[in-house]
Motif scaffolding. Structure first.
Motif, mmCIF file in Angstrom:
data_model
loop_
_atom_site.group_PDB
_atom_site.id
_atom_site.type_symbol
_atom_site.label_atom_id
_atom_site.label_comp_id
_atom_site.label_asym_id
_atom_site.label_seq_id
_atom_site.Cartn_x
_atom_site.Cartn_y
_atom_site.Cartn_z
ATOM 1 N N TRP B 148 0.817 -1.216 0.000
ATOM 2 C CA TRP B 148 0.000 0.000 0.000
ATOM 3 C C TRP B 148 0.844 1.256 0.000
ATOM 4 O O TRP B 148 0.423 2.289 -0.515
ATOM 5 N N LEU B 152 0.428 4.119 -2.736
ATOM 6 C CA LEU B 152 0.377 5.555 -2.477
ATOM 7 C C LEU B 152 1.428 6.283 -3.297
ATOM 8 O O LEU B 152 1.152 7.335 -3.894
ATOM 9 N N SER B 198 6.556 11.025 -3.415
ATOM 10 C CA SER B 198 6.319 9.698 -3.953
ATOM 11 C C SER B 198 7.497 8.776 -3.661
ATOM 12 O O SER B 198 7.322 7.633 -3.226
#
Ligand code: HEM
Ligand SMILES: [Cu+2]
Lengths: 204, 634
Positions: B148, B152, B198
């Protein structure tokens, strides 16, 4: 005799039957050590970057804040009390677990506050983190202590979780793994700070 | 007894601290727990694979767009406006800044999202528990988090494509000052911020994953599976995870300092900069320092990308050559060697930063030493193939393709590793050719090989072979046609990351070759549609897979066609031998064909055992009498 025959698992249990050549260490403790390795690498990178900066050009010369001496003592003492809490757990002395865990947590907070005052001292002395009057070597001190401080906060969270377990009487000589991991992490943060402190003493 | 509880609590405790030794009930997994927030390593692997493949198509499509610009500079791209919007300007050309943005995104996506997350994430997750004989990863929860966080990171990176100022544009290596000064180019603003967020998420994802992989390999191997019997896939994933654990935190440190420079006004990487004639306040920093930190990750990163592909290849080549892998120990040794060396060669990316030539020579020597373990691996693959009983499955073809690409790309590495030669070649298309062959294509081939090979275990169905063959040949010929000519363009001095060459006289000389490359790139990219179709179609309609479609020795093929939660419905098999007993002499006398799986004890194969293996039985018999220590290390 054969371990795997004893406890045939059903589809929905994940158990660890049939282990032969494994390490005797609890997987989560092991994972914690790996986490520590990665933090170490990050600080290795930061401190070597500092050395590169320090040896080239004219580095900013500055005094180590007096406060760093005090916080260093505080964190060493907190490591001791952490250890005492752990030995208390092994001896099943719940009263002492609670007491020493509480002291350790409080010392952890004092350490953080001390670091904050050390920053104030740096600003007083004209060593800035950022802006036109800052220089990389000076900024690095903030980065070292700041990033370390963030880890201290994570350590405090861990301490509080362990403390809560202690007050629920869930830590005793049978169940030491959480407090042991907590101690490992806290000692690591202690050693990390001492490393950074000595490093700064040698290169400023 | 201690031992048994550990694994259980590792999984159970991860959820909550209050239910230490509760059974981990998973009876009625709802849809969400089963397919979305799953803690099952197989599901997580598929999630990594599918997201990774989606990124691969995105990254590939980007390269087609900038290849159009490079190959056909006068071509009207108006028809792309529905997708690219304002990235196409009034004259129907690609915006110059957006060209750089595309190159940057292409590199970032391919290196990190496709070939790190998509490759390691997929196959480490899928194969480690299955091949070491564990019911799941050490911590299913951390494993789920790892995916996850990657998700994201993906969302943030994807969103940055739609920013008005565009995504990051300073190259995948994000050198300052372009990356450090928000006002430098449009992509340096919000786009760069998104990139850093990121990547921070991505680093967390790979650390969580890596910690889990290492812990699982060390702690959760089944009985009898010593390190000397580990399949080479597992060795590769294990070493990759260690390299990642040691190098990603360094990138994190670099990113952190960069963030401070960008948004808090420090000057770690900045000094003496004028923008629009105005001096900035930043003093005393050094952009080269960033390069050191970046490449300390960056070079190990290329091996993080390649090693899993090499591990997959070892497994597939041995299986489909029906021969033991040649030089198992040498394979492990060279991977360890590569891993260690990868940390001390980073400065070969910085020969022209004005470093002391003497230092450069040291890095040159260290760099060239990497050619030794690399060559050992290449020779071992070839010797394994030599006189093998080769079965050309699509996976095998892609593996052999990898070996070919690894060699042709590695050879140019030796050229680049010479600091005197690199002065000419640095930052030209020669470098682009080098790493696209040795890293990009080779690792991509490894990924494809893995998908074709383990698809039956992932989805319980077979992919179509014929489509696989066509896919392989088009891709294999395609990548050579794309990247081989780039060497010449590079030697001729064409710099990388240029929007257009048509304004320079020298640029015109290779216009036709650039056109050729672009055409080849478009065909190669289109050929991937075959794979996409085959993949999706086979998930639902493929032929049902047999239990052991490739007659392979490793443990995953002892599970049911579609293994459930916990992998083996009964007891976990015990391992008795290494995974490469293919075509063992006299195996037929023991009732086996040309392979003896890892869980078959030597006592069942008296005729085909080698002498030392018979000794092993004798020793075990002896030990059995003296207690149940039999499964200690030998
Ligand atoms: C024989 C072994 C190898 C040697 C001696 C070697 C050497 C080099 C050198 C000297 C450069 C820098 C060129 C320049 O920028 O001027 C380079 C770039 C590069 N190499 Fe290799 N290499 C080898 C193998 C590999 C492998 C196995 C991979 C990946 C799996 C790889 C990936 C890359 C990448 C990604 C770059 C370019 C990065 C960039 O600037 O964007 N190399 N190589
Ligand atoms: Cu390199």
């Amino acid at each position: 005799m054969k371990v795997n025959k004893l406890n045939p698992p059903t589809n929905n249990t994940i158990s660890q039957e049939n282990k032969g050549v494994a390490l005797s260490m609890h997987p989560r403790k092991f994972a914690l050590w790996l986490f520590i390795v990665s933090i170490t690498m990050m600080f290795a990178a930061l401190t070597s970057a500092y050395i590169v900066k320090f040896t080239e050009g004219q580095p900013l010369v500055f005094d180590i804040p007096i406060m760093f001496w005090i916080t260093s003592v505080v964190i060493i003492v907190s490591s001791l009390t952490m250890h005492l809490a752990y030995t208390a757990a092994k001896k099943n002395n719940t009263k002492n677990i609670k007491m020493f865990m509480t002291i350790t947590s409080v010392l952890g907070v004092i350490f953080l506050v001390g670091q904050w005052y050390a920053w104030a001292e740096l600003v007083q002395a004209g060593v800035f983190f950022a802006g036109s009057k800052s220089a990389p070597t000076g900024s690095f001190i903030y980065v070292f202590s700041g990033v370390h401080g963030i880890h201290i906060i994570s350590g405090l969270v861990f301490l509080l979780i362990t403390l809560r377990l202690a007050f629920q009487n869930k830590i005793n000589s049978e169940k030491t793994s959480v407090i042991e991991m907590c101690a490992t992490y806290w000692h690591f943060l202690d050693i990390l700070w001492i490393y950074l402190f000595v490093f700064l003493l040698l290169n400023h | 007894m201690e031992l048994h509880n550990h694994g259980q609590s590792a999984v159970a405790e991860a959820h909550t601290h209050d239910h230490h030794h509760d059974e981990h009930e998973h009876h009625e997994d709802g849809f969400i727990r089963k397919y979305i927030f799953s803690e099952d390593h197989k599901t997580i692997a598929k999630q990594f694979l599918i997201l990774g493949l989606m990124w691969a198509f995105m990254g590939g499509a980007m390269s087609v767009i900038f290849r159009l610009q490079l190959g056909f500079p006068d071509f009207n791209l108006e028809w792309l406006r529905p997708i690219l919007g304002t990235w196409i300007n009034e004259t129907g050309k690609l915006e110059q800044e957006k060209y750089l943005a595309l190159v940057t995104m292409h590199g970032t996506i391919m290196v990190f999202f496709v070939l790190t997350a998509g490759l390691s994430g997929t196959f480490s997750n899928f194969l480690i528990p299955l091949q070491v004989g564990a019911r799941d990863m050490a911590s299913g929860f951390m494993n789920m988090l790892s995916f996850w966080f990657f998700f994201l990171a993906s969302v943030v990176m994807f969103t940055s494509l739609f920013l008005e100022t565009g995504p990051a544009s300073g190259g995948w290596v994000i050198y300052p000052p372009l990356s450090a000064l928000p006002e430098a180019v449009p992509g340096s603003g919000a786009g760069m911020t998104y990139w850093l967020i990121s990547m921070a998420l991505f680093i967390v994802s790979s650390l969580l994953g890596g910690i889990n992989y290492i812990t699982t390999v060390i702690n959760m191997r089944t009985k009898g599976l010593s390190f000397a019997r580990l399949p080479l896939t597992i060795w590769a994933f294990f070493l990759t995870a260690i390299i990642g654990l040691l190098s990603f935190p360094v990138l994190f440190a670099a990113a952190l300092l960069l963030i401070f420079d960008r948004s808090m006004g420090t000057s770690f990487f900045l000094s003496d900069i004028y923008i629009g004639g105005k001096a900035l306040h930043h003093q005393g920093g050094s952009a080269i320092l960033f390069q050191h930190l970046f490449w300390f990750l960056g070079h190990p990163e290329v091996y993080i990308v390649l090693l899993p592909a090499l591990g997959i290849t070892s497994e597939i080549i041995a299986t489909n050559a029906r021969k033991p892998i040649f030089g198992y120990r040498a394979m492990v040794g060279s991977m360890i060697g590569i891993g260690v060396l990868s940390f001390i060669v980073w400065a070969h990316h910085m020969f022209v930063t004005g470093m002391n030539p003497f230092l450069g020579t040291i890095f040159m020597l260290l760099t060239l030493i990497i050619a030794v373990p690399s060559a050992v691996k290449a020779f071992n693959y070839i010797t394994t193939l030599w006189k093998g009983n080769i079965i050309f499955t699509p996976a095998m073809l892609f593996s052999i393709g990898l070996v070919s690409l690894f060699i042709s790309g590695g050879v140019t590495g030796i050229v680049l590793g010479n600091n005197a030669l690199d002065i000419q070649l640095h930052d030209t298309y020669f470098v682009v050719a080098h790493f696209h062959l040795v890293m990009g294509s080779a690792s991509f081939f490894g990924m494809m090989a893995g998908v074709y090979h383990w698809f039956p275990k992932m989805f319980g169905r077979m992919m179509d072979d014929k489509l696989g063959y066509v896919h392989f040949w088009l891709t294999f010929i395609g990548v050579y046609l794309v990247f081989f000519p780039m060497h010449y363009i590079g030697i001729a001095g064409f710099p990388r990351r240029y929007y257009s060459f048509s304004t320079f006289d020298f640029g015109k000389s290779y216009a036709d070759l650039n056109m050729f490359i672009s055409a080849a790139a478009i065909i190669t990219f289109s050929a991937q549609a075959l794979f996409a179709f085959n993949f999706v179609y086979s998930i639902f309609r493929g032929r049902l897979a047999p239990l052991n479609p490739w007659d392979s020795n490793t443990l995953e093929w002892t599970t049911p066609r579609v293994p459930g939660h916990g992998n083996w419905p009964g007891a976990i098999p015990t391992v008795h031998r290494w995974p490469y007993d293919y075509s063992k002499p006299d195996a037929d006398k023991d009732g086996f064909t040309d392979f003896i799986p890892q869980h078959i004890p030597f006592s069942q194969t008296p005729n085909s055992n080698f002498e030392h293996e018979n000794d092993l039985i004798a020793k075990q018999e002896g030990k059995k009498n003296s207690g149940d220590n039999e499964h200690k290390h030998h």
